[in-house]
Design a protein around this motif. Structure first.
Motif, PDB file in Angstrom:
ATOM      1  N   ILE A 204       0.846  -1.191   0.000  1.00  0.00           N
ATOM      2  CA  ILE A 204       0.000   0.000   0.000  1.00  0.00           C
ATOM      3  C   ILE A 204       0.882   1.241   0.000  1.00  0.00           C
ATOM      4  O   ILE A 204       1.657   1.468   0.935  1.00  0.00           O
ATOM      5  CB  ILE A 204      -0.939   0.009   1.222  1.00  0.00           C
ATOM      6  N   GLN A 205       0.755   2.021  -1.052  1.00  0.00           N
ATOM      7  CA  GLN A 205       1.537   3.244  -1.172  1.00  0.00           C
ATOM      8  C   GLN A 205       0.802   4.390  -0.488  1.00  0.00           C
ATOM      9  O   GLN A 205      -0.390   4.616  -0.757  1.00  0.00           O
ATOM     10  CB  GLN A 205       1.774   3.581  -2.648  1.00  0.00           C
ATOM     11  N   PRO A 206       1.472   5.140   0.369  1.00  0.00           N
ATOM     12  CA  PRO A 206       0.816   6.254   1.062  1.00  0.00           C
ATOM     13  C   PRO A 206       0.253   7.276   0.083  1.00  0.00           C
ATOM     14  O   PRO A 206       0.899   7.640  -0.899  1.00  0.00           O
ATOM     15  CB  PRO A 206       1.944   6.863   1.901  1.00  0.00           C
ATOM     16  N   GLY A 207      -0.963   7.708   0.343  1.00  0.00           N
ATOM     17  CA  GLY A 207      -1.585   8.741  -0.478  1.00  0.00           C
ATOM     18  C   GLY A 207      -2.319   8.231  -1.696  1.00  0.00           C
ATOM     19  O   GLY A 207      -2.881   9.032  -2.459  1.00  0.00           O
ATOM     20  N   THR A 208      -2.357   6.918  -1.900  1.00  0.00           N
ATOM     21  CA  THR A 208      -3.047   6.367  -3.065  1.00  0.00           C
ATOM     22  C   THR A 208      -4.527   6.153  -2.775  1.00  0.00           C
ATOM     23  O   THR A 208      -4.965   6.110  -1.618  1.00  0.00           O
ATOM     24  CB  THR A 208      -2.430   5.020  -3.486  1.00  0.00           C
ATOM     25  N   GLU A 209      -5.285   5.996  -3.843  1.00  0.00           N
ATOM     26  CA  GLU A 209      -6.699   5.679  -3.699  1.00  0.00           C
ATOM     27  C   GLU A 209      -6.890   4.330  -3.015  1.00  0.00           C
ATOM     28  O   GLU A 209      -7.822   4.145  -2.224  1.00  0.00           O
ATOM     29  CB  GLU A 209      -7.372   5.681  -5.075  1.00  0.00           C
ATOM     30  N   LEU A 210      -5.988   3.383  -3.301  1.00  0.00           N
ATOM     31  CA  LEU A 210      -6.091   2.072  -2.665  1.00  0.00           C
ATOM     32  C   LEU A 210      -5.918   2.186  -1.153  1.00  0.00           C
ATOM     33  O   LEU A 210      -6.596   1.491  -0.390  1.00  0.00           O
ATOM     34  CB  LEU A 210      -5.049   1.117  -3.245  1.00  0.00           C
ATOM     35  N   GLU A 211      -5.042   3.068  -0.698  1.00  0.00           N
ATOM     36  CA  GLU A 211      -4.877   3.264   0.741  1.00  0.00           C
ATOM     37  C   GLU A 211      -6.190   3.716   1.368  1.00  0.00           C
ATOM     38  O   GLU A 211      -6.589   3.228   2.446  1.00  0.00           O
ATOM     39  CB  GLU A 211      -3.787   4.294   1.020  1.00  0.00           C
ATOM     40  N   GLN A 212      -6.883   4.627   0.700  1.00  0.00           N
ATOM     41  CA  GLN A 212      -8.168   5.094   1.226  1.00  0.00           C
ATOM     42  C   GLN A 212      -9.209   3.981   1.214  1.00  0.00           C
ATOM     43  O   GLN A 212     -10.058   3.891   2.115  1.00  0.00           O
ATOM     44  CB  GLN A 212      -8.650   6.299   0.410  1.00  0.00           C
ATOM     45  N   VAL A 215      -8.579   1.943   4.263  1.00  0.00           N
ATOM     46  CA  VAL A 215      -9.043   2.649   5.458  1.00  0.00           C
ATOM     47  C   VAL A 215     -10.556   2.543   5.597  1.00  0.00           C
ATOM     48  O   VAL A 215     -11.090   2.337   6.702  1.00  0.00           O
ATOM     49  CB  VAL A 215      -8.605   4.130   5.410  1.00  0.00           C
ATOM     50  N   ARG A 216     -11.262   2.651   4.468  1.00  0.00           N
ATOM     51  CA  ARG A 216     -12.733   2.583   4.496  1.00  0.00           C
ATOM     52  C   ARG A 216     -13.265   1.160   4.568  1.00  0.00           C
ATOM     53  O   ARG A 216     -14.471   0.951   4.671  1.00  0.00           O
ATOM     54  CB  ARG A 216     -13.311   3.284   3.261  1.00  0.00           C
ATOM     55  N   GLY A 217     -12.369   0.186   4.467  1.00  0.00           N
ATOM     56  CA  GLY A 217     -12.792  -1.207   4.507  1.00  0.00           C
ATOM     57  C   GLY A 217     -13.317  -1.727   3.188  1.00  0.00           C
ATOM     58  O   GLY A 217     -13.869  -2.837   3.131  1.00  0.00           O
ATOM     59  N   GLU A 218     -13.116  -0.978   2.115  1.00  0.00           N
ATOM     60  CA  GLU A 218     -13.604  -1.401   0.797  1.00  0.00           C
ATOM     61  C   GLU A 218     -12.656  -2.417   0.143  1.00  0.00           C
ATOM     62  O   GLU A 218     -13.063  -3.195  -0.706  1.00  0.00           O
ATOM     63  CB  GLU A 218     -13.760  -0.176  -0.106  1.00  0.00           C
ATOM     64  N   PHE A 219     -11.395  -2.372   0.551  1.00  0.00           N
ATOM     65  CA  PHE A 219     -10.402  -3.333   0.079  1.00  0.00           C
ATOM     66  C   PHE A 219      -9.783  -3.969   1.307  1.00  0.00           C
ATOM     67  O   PHE A 219      -9.209  -3.271   2.159  1.00  0.00           O
ATOM     68  CB  PHE A 219      -9.329  -2.656  -0.772  1.00  0.00           C
ATOM     69  N   VAL A 220      -9.876  -5.278   1.413  1.00  0.00           N
ATOM     70  CA  VAL A 220      -9.311  -5.994   2.555  1.00  0.00           C
ATOM     71  C   VAL A 220      -8.013  -6.652   2.113  1.00  0.00           C
ATOM     72  O   VAL A 220      -8.007  -7.474   1.177  1.00  0.00           O
ATOM     73  CB  VAL A 220     -10.297  -7.048   3.102  1.00  0.00           C
ATOM     74  N   MET A 221      -6.936  -6.287   2.759  1.00  0.00           N
ATOM     75  CA  MET A 221      -5.627  -6.820   2.390  1.00  0.00           C
ATOM     76  C   MET A 221      -5.585  -8.337   2.567  1.00  0.00           C
ATOM     77  O   MET A 221      -6.175  -8.884   3.500  1.00  0.00           O
ATOM     78  CB  MET A 221      -4.539  -6.172   3.248  1.00  0.00           C
ATOM     79  N   PRO A 222      -4.871  -9.025   1.678  1.00  0.00           N
ATOM     80  CA  PRO A 222      -4.736 -10.480   1.817  1.00  0.00           C
ATOM     81  C   PRO A 222      -3.804 -10.829   2.962  1.00  0.00           C
ATOM     82  O   PRO A 222      -3.039  -9.995   3.447  1.00  0.00           O
ATOM     83  CB  PRO A 222      -4.149 -10.896   0.477  1.00  0.00           C
TER      84      PRO A 222
END
Length: 291
Positions: A204-212, A215-222
């Motif tokens: 996860i790169q800081p400041g990316t859309e994926l990071e957000q 944070v919002r729980g829309e993408f759960v890390m493997p």
């Protein structure tokens, strides 16, 4: 030598001279990437590029490898690229390899004849981000590419004689789409059969859309176990085509590299050993570092 903004190059190009040809990336919207968030896509002035090439000649007595940066340099018009390639080969008659970043769609926007011209002018390798073979994952990350586009672009590069290193990301489907992501990615690699592949674990790169999204729980890390199982599936199911495996990215749990299919069995055995013995597999979320 002049560089503007952050400078990136693939780890296999550690010994190459870097010539900045473009600034940024023409797509620059992928959710997982912020490599070029500090600049807008722009093509440098040809005379400035030529000046850097001449300066590199003054500094280095012998140069065998040059890498053109920034992002998808292949997006530049063919005549412009040919001028740069010709300048490089004239300035460095000893040159063996000239490589650049490309998108698979950039190949599609050229003709095979144009690609062959670039190959004849000295271009040997293109680094292209596949990321995933799963159309849903590609849409989710805003790659602006469909799997069939990658297949078409790869076929054009092959016909032109330009080698391709295809990079992709273990874990990019997240916790809930891990199996679909790695199956589709393996399937498309078996169709494309690139000369080299470079898998890397998700970070996860800081400041990316994926990071957000995380944070919002829309993408759960493997989990680390899922990432290892993705690599195991890949090694078990890749077809027997000649391909160099750059699996030694710093974020990979078990870094290794070598020629496939020759190294398939020892690589797979190593991953199975990691799955069975590595304490990291007990962790819930993979811990990796930004680029």
């Amino acid at each position: 030598m002049r560089y503007e903004g952050k400078v990136y190059r693939p780890w296999p190009e550690a010994d190459s001279i870097l010539i900045q040809t473009t600034l940024g990336c023409s797509n620059n919207q992928c959710t997982f990437c912020n490599m070029f968030s500090d600049k807008r896509f722009k093509i440098r002035e040809l005379e400035d590029i030529f000046s850097d090439i001449e300066q590199a000649r003054k500094i280095h007595a012998h140069v065998e490898s040059i890498f053109l940066i920034d992002g998808n340099v292949m997006a530049v018009r063919t005549e412009f690229l040919l001028a740069i390639l010709n300048k490089i080969t004239e300035t460095f008659p000893e040159i063996q390899n000239i490589a650049l970043y490309a998108g698979f769609n950039d190949f599609r926007r050229k003709t095979v004849a144009e690609l062959k011209q670039m190959r004849a002018a000295g271009l040997t390798m293109a680094y292209a981000g596949l990321e995933s073979g799963d159309p849903i994952v590609l849409d989710n990350i805003k790659k602006a590419m469909k799997p069939e586009h990658a297949i078409e672009g790869m076929a054009m590069a092959k016909e032109a004689g330009i080698k391709v290193l295809a990079s992709f990301i273990f874990g990019l489907g997240g916790r809930h789409r891990s199996k679909e992501h790695i199956k589709a990615t393996t399937d498309i690699l078996n169709i494309m059969q690139p000369e080299e592949i470079a898998p890397m674990a998700i970070a996860i790169q800081p400041g990316t859309e994926l990071e957000q999204q995380v944070v919002r729980g829309e993408f759960v890390m493997p989990s680390p176990l899922q990432v290892l199982e993705e690599e195991k599936y890949l090694l078990e199911n890749l077809a027997d085509f000649d391909c160099y495996y750059w699996g030694d990215h710093g974020n990979n749990i078990s870094p290794m590299r070598g020629m496939l299919p020759q190294a398939r069995v020892p690589f797979k055995d190593r991953i199975e050993h990691e799955i069975a013995t590595n304490p990291v597999t007990k962790q819930d979320i993979i811990q990796t570092f930004s680029w």
